[in-house]
Motif scaffolding. Sequence first.
Motif, PDB file in Angstrom:
ATOM      1  N   GLY A 187       0.832  -1.208   0.000  1.00 15.38           N
ATOM      2  CA  GLY A 187       0.000   0.000   0.000  1.00 15.38           C
ATOM      3  C   GLY A 187       0.866   1.258   0.000  1.00 15.38           C
ATOM      4  N   PRO A 188       0.216   2.425  -0.242  1.00 15.40           N
ATOM      5  CA  PRO A 188       0.980   3.670  -0.349  1.00 15.40           C
ATOM      6  C   PRO A 188       1.722   4.068   0.924  1.00 15.40           C
ATOM      7  CG  PRO A 188      -1.403   4.056  -0.590  1.00 15.40           C
ATOM      8  CD  PRO A 188      -1.212   2.587  -0.536  1.00 15.40           C
ATOM      9  N   LEU A 189       1.175   3.716   2.085  1.00 15.07           N
ATOM     10  CA  LEU A 189       1.851   4.107   3.336  1.00 15.07           C
ATOM     11  C   LEU A 189       3.296   3.605   3.364  1.00 15.07           C
ATOM     12  CD1 LEU A 189       1.379   5.316   6.292  1.00 15.07           C
ATOM     13  CD2 LEU A 189       1.177   2.922   6.991  1.00 15.07           C
ATOM     14  N   TRP A 190       3.510   2.376   2.892  1.00 11.22           N
ATOM     15  CA  TRP A 190       4.851   1.797   2.894  1.00 11.22           C
ATOM     16  C   TRP A 190       5.565   2.007   1.564  1.00 11.22           C
ATOM     17  CZ3 TRP A 190       7.472  -0.539   6.962  1.00 11.22           C
ATOM     18  CH2 TRP A 190       6.722  -0.724   8.131  1.00 11.22           C
ATOM     19  N   SER A 191       4.848   1.843   0.449  1.00 10.08           N
ATOM     20  CA  SER A 191       5.534   1.737  -0.848  1.00 10.08           C
ATOM     21  C   SER A 191       5.545   3.005  -1.691  1.00 10.08           C
ATOM     22  CB  SER A 191       4.876   0.616  -1.673  1.00 10.08           C
ATOM     23  OG  SER A 191       5.328  -0.628  -1.189  1.00 10.08           O
ATOM     24  N   ASP A 192       4.907   4.087  -1.227  1.00  5.75           N
ATOM     25  CA  ASP A 192       4.965   5.319  -2.026  1.00  5.75           C
ATOM     26  C   ASP A 192       6.436   5.659  -2.285  1.00  5.75           C
ATOM     27  OD1 ASP A 192       3.094   8.013  -2.579  1.00  5.75           O
ATOM     28  OD2 ASP A 192       5.216   8.417  -2.223  1.00  5.75           O
ATOM     29  N   PRO A 193       6.796   5.836  -3.587  1.00  8.73           N
ATOM     30  CA  PRO A 193       8.224   5.995  -3.899  1.00  8.73           C
ATOM     31  C   PRO A 193       8.835   7.278  -3.331  1.00  8.73           C
ATOM     32  CG  PRO A 193       6.851   6.237  -5.871  1.00  8.73           C
ATOM     33  CD  PRO A 193       5.939   5.818  -4.770  1.00  8.73           C
ATOM     34  N   LYS A 252       7.280   9.318  -0.393  1.00 12.50           N
ATOM     35  CA  LYS A 252       7.167   9.509   1.052  1.00 12.50           C
ATOM     36  C   LYS A 252       6.785   8.240   1.811  1.00 12.50           C
ATOM     37  CE  LYS A 252       2.880  12.018   0.108  1.00 12.50           C
ATOM     38  NZ  LYS A 252       1.724  11.475   0.175  1.00 12.50           N
ATOM     39  N   GLY A 253       6.850   7.078   1.134  1.00 13.13           N
ATOM     40  CA  GLY A 253       6.524   5.819   1.798  1.00 13.13           C
ATOM     41  C   GLY A 253       7.538   5.495   2.907  1.00 13.13           C
ATOM     42  N   LEU A 254       7.086   4.619   3.820  1.00  9.25           N
ATOM     43  CA  LEU A 254       7.955   4.293   4.966  1.00  9.25           C
ATOM     44  C   LEU A 254       9.243   3.578   4.546  1.00  9.25           C
ATOM     45  CD1 LEU A 254       5.271   3.163   7.584  1.00  9.25           C
ATOM     46  CD2 LEU A 254       6.517   5.327   7.509  1.00  9.25           C
ATOM     47  N   PHE A 255       9.199   2.759   3.456  1.00 12.89           N
ATOM     48  CA  PHE A 255      10.434   2.081   3.022  1.00 12.89           C
ATOM     49  C   PHE A 255      11.508   3.112   2.656  1.00 12.89           C
ATOM     50  CE2 PHE A 255       7.651  -1.665   1.619  1.00 12.89           C
ATOM     51  CZ  PHE A 255       7.975  -2.407   2.726  1.00 12.89           C
ATOM     52  N   VAL A 256      11.138   4.102   1.864  1.00 11.75           N
ATOM     53  CA  VAL A 256      12.104   5.133   1.451  1.00 11.75           C
ATOM     54  C   VAL A 256      12.578   5.932   2.672  1.00 11.75           C
ATOM     55  CG1 VAL A 256      12.438   7.159  -0.011  1.00 11.75           C
ATOM     56  CG2 VAL A 256      10.949   5.349  -0.758  1.00 11.75           C
ATOM     57  N   GLN A 257      11.601   6.278   3.516  1.00 13.30           N
ATOM     58  CA  GLN A 257      11.962   7.064   4.709  1.00 13.30           C
ATOM     59  C   GLN A 257      12.960   6.310   5.589  1.00 13.30           C
ATOM     60  OE1 GLN A 257       8.919   8.817   7.214  1.00 13.30           O
ATOM     61  NE2 GLN A 257       7.479   8.849   5.497  1.00 13.30           N
ATOM     62  N   TYR A 258      12.681   5.004   5.789  1.00  8.81           N
ATOM     63  CA  TYR A 258      13.562   4.220   6.667  1.00  8.81           C
ATOM     64  C   TYR A 258      14.934   4.011   6.032  1.00  8.81           C
ATOM     65  CZ  TYR A 258       9.398   3.176   9.487  1.00  8.81           C
ATOM     66  OH  TYR A 258       8.266   3.264  10.281  1.00  8.81           O
ATOM     67  N   LEU A 259      14.944   3.892   4.687  1.00  8.97           N
ATOM     68  CA  LEU A 259      16.235   3.745   3.988  1.00  8.97           C
ATOM     69  C   LEU A 259      17.068   5.013   4.191  1.00  8.97           C
ATOM     70  CD1 LEU A 259      17.965   2.022   2.007  1.00  8.97           C
ATOM     71  CD2 LEU A 259      16.889   3.295   0.141  1.00  8.97           C
ATOM     72  N   ARG A 260      16.425   6.166   3.945  1.00 11.98           N
ATOM     73  CA  ARG A 260      17.132   7.451   4.075  1.00 11.98           C
ATOM     74  C   ARG A 260      17.603   7.688   5.504  1.00 11.98           C
ATOM     75  NH1 ARG A 260      12.623  10.554   0.989  1.00 11.98           N
ATOM     76  NH2 ARG A 260      13.075   9.975  -1.158  1.00 11.98           N
TER      77      ARG A 260
END
Length: 387
Positions: A311-317, A319-327
């Motif tokens: 879903g967008p909460l995690w996978s939005d390219p 502001k998703g959480l995956f990108v945020q946590y990577l950064r």
Amino acid sequence: MSLSESMRRVLPYIRGMLIGSTGRPVRLVPVVDPPGVPFEIDLSEMGEITEERVLHLLSTVAEEWRDERSGSRFLLVRLREEERCFRVEGRGGGPGRGEPGSPYEGLSTKGREDVVRGRVAVVTGGAQGFGEQIVRGLCASGAYVCIADLNAEGAERLADEINAEAGEPVAWAVQVNVADEGSVEGLFARIVEEAGGLDLCVSNAGVLRAGSVLSQSSEDFRFVTEVNYVAFFLVTKHAARIMRAQHLLAPRWYTDIVQINSKSGLAGSNKNGAYAGSKFGGIGLVQSFALELVEYHIKVNAICPGNFFDGPLWSDPEKGLFVQYLRAGKVPGARTVDDVRRYYESKIPMGRGCTGPDVMRALYYIVEQEYETGQALPVAGGQVMLH
Ligand SMILES: NC(=O)c1ccc[n+]([C@@H]2O[C@H](COP(=O)([O-])OP(=O)(O)OC[C@H]3O[C@@H](n4cnc5c(N)ncnc54)[C@H](O)[C@@H]3O)[C@@H](O)[C@H]2O)c1
């Protein structure tokens, strides 16, 4: 075509009467110039509209309706100050428990696909994420669905797409802010205008603002609490009023209020107290509302999904959480979004995130089950377990 407040008040009772006499959900659609002579419900002599009087008059009308219903698909409702015609519409739904009267009634899976067929449903936060999945699932299973979202454009777009695919109107959009009582009241008035009543309310809209208890602003904390916790009270209050009115003339009909909670409503969440606290609170409300509303056959339950990685909460390219946590370097050694995703998947015994179909199976179970209320059902791949 907007209806008077008095008409909106009496419609759920009338819908209850129709469900009570047929055991099937219907939709009351306002129409002008019906073909043929409609069945008349004359409440114009009633004077002041009180629940007692409406119930008294409609219980007499119910018998006439039962006798005439094969020929009547149109109703004329007369009030002192207004008269309106409605088409009685259904998508063929029934209680979905196999052939009535057969020794297998309720035991076989026959008819299970009818669990939500013809029911009128609302999904808050239905424009995207889990809400969108639930809207699509319900429409595909034969329900009429109101997509209620702050994001009016997204909700309209989804409704248009689903209606075009279905080839008939099965979804409609209403803008709402679930944290504002006036707005919530307006939403349920629109639902009565569109369908005459309501069978299933999915309180899904939710927000997340993570933050340490040492530094999170009280504004952020309150924002999350208003949308995830207070709004569930507001949505239940106005949905349950309609469901209760229907029940008084359809005493065997069950309706459902389902909160999309979270695994964070069952176990604490580090640096995410506002969210977890609001979700724990939601379960307290579910249990309490369930105890009160059981009298009206309104079941109140929660579904507690695990993370919806697609879903967008995690996978939005962006502001998703995956990108945020990577950064933010939150996952040691992770170089790509996929590394972060694998790290979170590895925490789940079943090795994957939660999906729309996982949540839908829980929702169908809750609606079909007539011997359970006040529960919080985990759908989290084994990541949280009840004690
Ligand atoms: N995404 C996950 O991993 C996850 C996991 C467990 C539980 N949940 C829960 O599932 C629900 C949906 O989450 P999601 O991740 O799909 O959300 P999302 O952010 O993708 O979508 C939420 C929708 O709610 C709408 N919304 C937000 N505030 C609103 C308001 N005040 N009034 C009306 N609509 C509003 C948004 O416009 C949006 O369309 C939430 O209750 C969430 O807590 C999500």
